[in-house]
Design an enzyme around this catalytic site. Structure first.
Site, PDB file in Angstrom:
ATOM      1  N   SER A   1       0.869  -1.183   0.000  1.00  0.00           N
ATOM      2  CA  SER A   1       0.000   0.000   0.000  1.00  0.00           C
ATOM      3  C   SER A   1       0.903   1.229   0.000  1.00  0.00           C
ATOM      4  CB  SER A   1      -0.840  -0.008   1.287  1.00  0.00           C
ATOM      5  OG  SER A   1      -1.495   1.223   1.490  1.00  0.00           O
TER       6      SER A   1
ATOM      7  N   TYR B   1      -2.254  -1.459  10.430  1.00  0.00           N
ATOM      8  CA  TYR B   1      -2.208  -1.535   8.965  1.00  0.00           C
ATOM      9  C   TYR B   1      -0.874  -1.014   8.435  1.00  0.00           C
ATOM     10  CZ  TYR B   1      -3.970  -1.062   4.143  1.00  0.00           C
ATOM     11  OH  TYR B   1      -4.153  -1.175   2.782  1.00  0.00           O
TER      12      TYR B   1
HETATM   13  P1  NAD Z   1     -11.572  -5.801  -0.308  1.00  0.00           P
HETATM   14  O1  NAD Z   1     -12.182  -5.790   1.047  1.00  0.00           O
HETATM   15  O2  NAD Z   1     -12.441  -5.569  -1.487  1.00  0.00           O
HETATM   16  O3  NAD Z   1     -10.759  -7.156  -0.528  1.00  0.00           O
HETATM   17  C1  NAD Z   1     -10.117  -7.826   0.512  1.00  0.00           C
HETATM   18  C2  NAD Z   1     -10.104  -9.290   0.170  1.00  0.00           C
HETATM   19  O4  NAD Z   1      -9.452 -10.000   1.227  1.00  0.00           O
HETATM   20  C3  NAD Z   1     -11.518  -9.860   0.032  1.00  0.00           C
HETATM   21  O5  NAD Z   1     -11.554 -10.752  -1.055  1.00  0.00           O
HETATM   22  C4  NAD Z   1     -11.703 -10.607   1.347  1.00  0.00           C
HETATM   23  O6  NAD Z   1     -12.606 -11.682   1.237  1.00  0.00           O
HETATM   24  C5  NAD Z   1     -10.286 -11.080   1.596  1.00  0.00           C
HETATM   25  N1  NAD Z   1     -10.033 -11.464   2.985  1.00  0.00           N
HETATM   26  C6  NAD Z   1     -10.247 -10.745   4.109  1.00  0.00           C
HETATM   27  N2  NAD Z   1      -9.943 -11.490   5.196  1.00  0.00           N
HETATM   28  C7  NAD Z   1      -9.511 -12.703   4.732  1.00  0.00           C
HETATM   29  C8  NAD Z   1      -9.074 -13.891   5.352  1.00  0.00           C
HETATM   30  N3  NAD Z   1      -9.022 -14.014   6.684  1.00  0.00           N
HETATM   31  N4  NAD Z   1      -8.730 -14.933   4.565  1.00  0.00           N
HETATM   32  C9  NAD Z   1      -8.806 -14.843   3.207  1.00  0.00           C
HETATM   33  N5  NAD Z   1      -9.228 -13.741   2.563  1.00  0.00           N
HETATM   34  C10 NAD Z   1      -9.578 -12.684   3.325  1.00  0.00           C
HETATM   35  O7  NAD Z   1     -10.399  -4.725  -0.258  1.00  0.00           O
HETATM   36  P2  NAD Z   1      -9.347  -4.274  -1.375  1.00  0.00           P
HETATM   37  O8  NAD Z   1      -9.386  -2.817  -1.367  1.00  0.00           O
HETATM   38  O9  NAD Z   1      -9.540  -5.014  -2.646  1.00  0.00           O
HETATM   39  O10 NAD Z   1      -7.981  -4.742  -0.679  1.00  0.00           O
HETATM   40  C11 NAD Z   1      -7.116  -5.728  -1.238  1.00  0.00           C
HETATM   41  C12 NAD Z   1      -5.688  -5.469  -0.796  1.00  0.00           C
HETATM   42  O11 NAD Z   1      -5.264  -4.207  -1.320  1.00  0.00           O
HETATM   43  C13 NAD Z   1      -5.509  -5.395   0.723  1.00  0.00           C
HETATM   44  O12 NAD Z   1      -4.301  -6.007   1.102  1.00  0.00           O
HETATM   45  C14 NAD Z   1      -5.469  -3.891   0.975  1.00  0.00           C
HETATM   46  O13 NAD Z   1      -4.747  -3.582   2.139  1.00  0.00           O
HETATM   47  C15 NAD Z   1      -4.737  -3.412  -0.280  1.00  0.00           C
HETATM   48  N6  NAD Z   1      -4.931  -1.985  -0.571  1.00  0.00           N
HETATM   49  C16 NAD Z   1      -6.163  -1.482  -0.862  1.00  0.00           C
HETATM   50  C17 NAD Z   1      -6.297  -0.128  -1.152  1.00  0.00           C
HETATM   51  C18 NAD Z   1      -7.634   0.519  -1.516  1.00  0.00           C
HETATM   52  O14 NAD Z   1      -7.711   1.752  -1.589  1.00  0.00           O
HETATM   53  N7  NAD Z   1      -8.680  -0.230  -1.796  1.00  0.00           N
HETATM   54  C19 NAD Z   1      -5.175   0.692  -1.100  1.00  0.00           C
HETATM   55  C20 NAD Z   1      -3.933   0.148  -0.782  1.00  0.00           C
HETATM   56  C21 NAD Z   1      -3.830  -1.218  -0.523  1.00  0.00           C
END
Ligand code: NAD
Length: 257
Positions: free
Chosen positions: A139, A152
């Protein structure tokens, strides 16, 4: 097809960025395993839909990334993998003094430790084949900080550190490891925060997005899941064979500020 004959495992991929990456890897010809901790008909239908849209072989395998043994079992059940995308992640926002211990433990387990366990299970197979790609989804918070996001930010900085160590151990074996550092991406988890922010700041949706969410993203635009997928496909290409142990920011300029 660029990734024909390669098998990819994407953790936490029934939603958001993981799903976007799984789709782009499937479009590039890889066999793909999608994953989450749930095991619903919708999860398996998602795999079928991606398969029918792309022609790739796509399976859904349930595994809870908060549990070390399930992280390792995911790789075994997949039959090993050539491409490992460590994407599963959760968030919690609170001051350090009030941060619930169980939330700290869950964030560190899912956002950081799971990448260690899946990598531990997957690397030997990649070394045997002399080809592999480990892509950790960190991130902008793996490179910089915000208040109230202690677990985080600590976990994502840890992911960047793990990425460097993995790259050094894999160097010279045809295996690379890099971290993608997204800025704000409009995934379901971000979308859900908008109504709360509208209430807290007494602003309309567009103003919340512009002045609260994207205030640190100089482009003024969300990054997209397709852009994360495209970056992952690039990291799997021959052009990226000497890119290892580094971070690629896809953040509209956030970390340049
Ligand atoms: P999201 O909530 O849409 O996706 C998260 C995914 O992780 C989902 O598929 C969920 O089912 C899965 N998950 C959660 N707990 C779990 C567990 N115990 N076992 C297996 N799967 C599990 O969120 P996102 O925004 O798509 O985030 C995905 C990644 O990207 C994360 O690591 C997040 O930190 C990172 N990220 C997101 C953003 C953003 O702005 N959306 C920015 C920077 C980093």
């Amino acid at each position: 097809m660029q990734l024909a004959g390669k098998r990819a495992v994407v953790t936490g991929s029934n939603s958001g960025i993981g799903l976007g990456i799984a789709r782009e890897l499937a479009r590039a010809g890889a066999d793909v395993v999608i994953n989450s901790f749930t095991d619903s008909p919708d999860d398996h239908k998602l795999a079928e839909d991606i398969a029918s849209q792309t022609g790739a072989n796509v399976r859904y395998i349930q595994a809870d990334m908060s549990k070390p043994e399930e992280c390792r079992a995911l790789i075994e059940k997949a039959g090993g993998c050539d491409i490992l995308v460590n994407n599963a992640g959760i968030q919690h926002v609170a001051r350090i003094e009030e941060f619930p211990v169980e939330k700290w433990n869950a964030i560190v387990a899912i956002n950081l430790s799971s990448a260690f366990h899946t990598s531990a299970a997957a690397l030997a197979g990649m070394y045997e084949k002399g080809w592999g790609r480990v892509i950790n989804i960190a991130s902008a918070h793996g490179l910089t900080a915000s208040p109230y996001k202690s677990a985080y930010v600590a976990a994502k900085h840890g992911v960047v550190g793990l990425t460097k160590v993995t790259a050094l151990e894999a160097a010279g074996k045809g295996v690379t490891c890099n971290a993608i550092c997204p800025g704000y991406v409009l995934t379901p988890i971000v979308e859900k925060q908008i109504p709360d922010q509208m209430k807290t700041h007494n602003m309309d949706r567009d103003t919340v997005i512009k002045e609260v969410m994207l205030s640190r993203q100089p482009s003024g635009e969300f990054a997209t899941v397709e852009q994360m997928g495209g970056t992952a496909v690039f990291l799997c290409s021959d052009a990226a064979a000497q890119i290892t142990g580094t971070t690629i920011s896809v953040d509209g300029g956030w970390t340049a500020l």
